[in-house]
Scaffold this motif. Structure first.
Motif, PDB file in Angstrom:
ATOM      1  N   ARG A  12       0.860  -1.184   0.000  1.00 36.75           N
ATOM      2  CA  ARG A  12       0.000   0.000   0.000  1.00 36.75           C
ATOM      3  C   ARG A  12       0.893   1.230   0.000  1.00 36.75           C
ATOM      4  NH1 ARG A  12      -2.195   3.568   4.018  1.00 36.75           N
ATOM      5  NH2 ARG A  12      -1.047   2.405   5.597  1.00 36.75           N
ATOM      6  N   VAL A  13       0.637   2.138  -0.928  1.00 36.33           N
ATOM      7  CA  VAL A  13       1.323   3.419  -0.966  1.00 36.33           C
ATOM      8  C   VAL A  13       0.261   4.474  -0.664  1.00 36.33           C
ATOM      9  CG1 VAL A  13       2.674   5.034  -2.355  1.00 36.33           C
ATOM     10  CG2 VAL A  13       2.978   2.575  -2.676  1.00 36.33           C
ATOM     11  N   ALA A  14       0.394   5.114   0.488  1.00 39.83           N
ATOM     12  CA  ALA A  14      -0.540   6.177   0.876  1.00 39.83           C
ATOM     13  C   ALA A  14       0.129   7.513   0.572  1.00 39.83           C
ATOM     14  CB  ALA A  14      -0.884   6.068   2.355  1.00 39.83           C
ATOM     15  N   ILE A  15      -0.504   8.287  -0.292  1.00 41.08           N
ATOM     16  CA  ILE A  15       0.039   9.593  -0.686  1.00 41.08           C
ATOM     17  C   ILE A  15      -0.979  10.656  -0.291  1.00 41.08           C
ATOM     18  CG2 ILE A  15       0.850  11.013  -2.596  1.00 41.08           C
ATOM     19  CD1 ILE A  15       1.619   8.385  -4.028  1.00 41.08           C
ATOM     20  N   ASP A  16      -0.579  11.476   0.668  1.00 40.04           N
ATOM     21  CA  ASP A  16      -1.459  12.513   1.218  1.00 40.04           C
ATOM     22  C   ASP A  16      -2.849  11.959   1.556  1.00 40.04           C
ATOM     23  OD1 ASP A  16       0.426  14.517   1.276  1.00 40.04           O
ATOM     24  OD2 ASP A  16      -0.092  15.290  -0.712  1.00 40.04           O
ATOM     25  N   ASP A  30      12.334   0.657  -6.767  1.00 41.92           N
ATOM     26  CA  ASP A  30      12.235   1.635  -7.849  1.00 41.92           C
ATOM     27  C   ASP A  30      11.194   2.701  -7.531  1.00 41.92           C
ATOM     28  OD1 ASP A  30      12.650   2.643 -10.617  1.00 41.92           O
ATOM     29  OD2 ASP A  30      10.581   1.928 -10.870  1.00 41.92           O
ATOM     30  N   VAL A  31      10.048   2.290  -7.007  1.00 43.29           N
ATOM     31  CA  VAL A  31       8.988   3.249  -6.658  1.00 43.29           C
ATOM     32  C   VAL A  31       9.497   4.223  -5.602  1.00 43.29           C
ATOM     33  CG1 VAL A  31       6.704   3.482  -5.573  1.00 43.29           C
ATOM     34  CG2 VAL A  31       7.100   1.695  -7.279  1.00 43.29           C
ATOM     35  N   MET A  32      10.174   3.709  -4.580  1.00 44.72           N
ATOM     36  CA  MET A  32      10.696   4.574  -3.521  1.00 44.72           C
ATOM     37  C   MET A  32      11.740   5.550  -4.068  1.00 44.72           C
ATOM     38  SD  MET A  32      10.828   1.706  -0.515  1.00 44.72           S
ATOM     39  CE  MET A  32      11.605   2.714   0.704  1.00 44.72           C
ATOM     40  N   SER A  33      12.601   5.083  -4.952  1.00 45.91           N
ATOM     41  CA  SER A  33      13.626   5.949  -5.558  1.00 45.91           C
ATOM     42  C   SER A  33      12.995   7.051  -6.395  1.00 45.91           C
ATOM     43  CB  SER A  33      14.570   5.133  -6.431  1.00 45.91           C
ATOM     44  OG  SER A  33      15.333   4.257  -5.651  1.00 45.91           O
ATOM     45  N   ARG A  34      11.959   6.698  -7.171  1.00 44.15           N
ATOM     46  CA  ARG A  34      11.293   7.704  -7.995  1.00 44.15           C
ATOM     47  C   ARG A  34      10.622   8.766  -7.136  1.00 44.15           C
ATOM     48  NH1 ARG A  34       7.226   5.457 -11.704  1.00 44.15           N
ATOM     49  NH2 ARG A  34       7.088   3.658 -10.338  1.00 44.15           N
ATOM     50  N   ILE A  35      10.007   8.349  -6.020  1.00 43.68           N
ATOM     51  CA  ILE A  35       9.368   9.311  -5.110  1.00 43.68           C
ATOM     52  C   ILE A  35      10.422  10.255  -4.536  1.00 43.68           C
ATOM     53  CG2 ILE A  35       8.172   9.561  -2.895  1.00 43.68           C
ATOM     54  CD1 ILE A  35       6.720   6.900  -3.595  1.00 43.68           C
ATOM     55  N   ARG A  64       3.178  13.864   1.731  1.00 39.48           N
ATOM     56  CA  ARG A  64       3.354  12.826   2.742  1.00 39.48           C
ATOM     57  C   ARG A  64       3.115  11.466   2.089  1.00 39.48           C
ATOM     58  NH1 ARG A  64       0.295  11.962   8.520  1.00 39.48           N
ATOM     59  NH2 ARG A  64       1.442  10.085   9.022  1.00 39.48           N
ATOM     60  N   VAL A  65       4.136  10.615   2.157  1.00 43.52           N
ATOM     61  CA  VAL A  65       4.064   9.286   1.537  1.00 43.52           C
ATOM     62  C   VAL A  65       4.359   8.232   2.596  1.00 43.52           C
ATOM     63  CG1 VAL A  65       5.017   7.755  -0.225  1.00 43.52           C
ATOM     64  CG2 VAL A  65       4.830  10.208  -0.675  1.00 43.52           C
ATOM     65  N   ILE A  66       3.488   7.233   2.678  1.00 42.58           N
ATOM     66  CA  ILE A  66       3.685   6.085   3.568  1.00 42.58           C
ATOM     67  C   ILE A  66       3.606   4.832   2.715  1.00 42.58           C
ATOM     68  CG2 ILE A  66       2.776   4.771   5.519  1.00 42.58           C
ATOM     69  CD1 ILE A  66       1.519   7.426   6.492  1.00 42.58           C
ATOM     70  N   ILE A  67       4.610   3.973   2.847  1.00 43.35           N
ATOM     71  CA  ILE A  67       4.626   2.714   2.116  1.00 43.35           C
ATOM     72  C   ILE A  67       4.564   1.595   3.135  1.00 43.35           C
ATOM     73  CG2 ILE A  67       5.942   1.214   0.578  1.00 43.35           C
ATOM     74  CD1 ILE A  67       7.105   3.776  -0.659  1.00 43.35           C
ATOM     75  N   GLN A  68       3.602   0.698   2.953  1.00 40.66           N
ATOM     76  CA  GLN A  68       3.390  -0.368   3.929  1.00 40.66           C
ATOM     77  C   GLN A  68       3.110  -1.683   3.210  1.00 40.66           C
ATOM     78  OE1 GLN A  68      -0.025   0.368   6.393  1.00 40.66           O
ATOM     79  NE2 GLN A  68       0.375  -1.373   7.707  1.00 40.66           N
ATOM     80  N   GLN A  69       3.733  -2.742   3.687  1.00 36.82           N
ATOM     81  CA  GLN A  69       3.408  -4.074   3.194  1.00 36.82           C
ATOM     82  C   GLN A  69       2.534  -4.731   4.245  1.00 36.82           C
ATOM     83  OE1 GLN A  69       7.229  -5.848   2.060  1.00 36.82           O
ATOM     84  NE2 GLN A  69       6.538  -5.606  -0.033  1.00 36.82           N
TER      85      GLN A  69
END
Length: 91
Positions: A12-16, A30-35, A64-69
């Motif tokens: 899950r990528v929560a963006i704002d 890759d997603v984290m690097s691009r952000i 604000r970005v939160i990445i969760q598995q």
């Protein structure tokens, strides 16, 4: 015992405050690097392959970005439990 497969994770990528669930083949690094790269420069769009399609989100330094598995229970026995409901227990 539950039939849930807890080995299956979804990302899950929560963006704002808006949730996006990545497809199973997504490269999380890759997603984290691009952000990070977008947040370090001028605001720009991040395009993600999600489970419901393609999403493009404007990222800035203040986003604000939160990445969760988390466990993916979408293929669990929960549907079977609902379908086997016994109406005789109704009051």
């Amino acid at each position: 015992m539950s039939s849930r497969n807890q080995d299956s994770l979804r990302t899950r990528v929560a963006i704002d405050g808006h949730d996006f669930y990545l497809t199973s083949g997504s490269d999380l690094t890759d997603v984290m690097s691009r952000i990070q790269n977008i947040a370090r420069t001028e605001p720009g769009f991040l395009t993600l392959a999600t489970t419901t399609g393609i999403a493009s989100v404007l990222i800035s330094a203040s986003t604000r970005v939160i990445i969760q598995q988390e466990p993916d229970y979408t293929h669990s026995g929960a549907i079977e439990t609902i379908q086997s409901y016994d109406p005789e227990w109704d009051l």
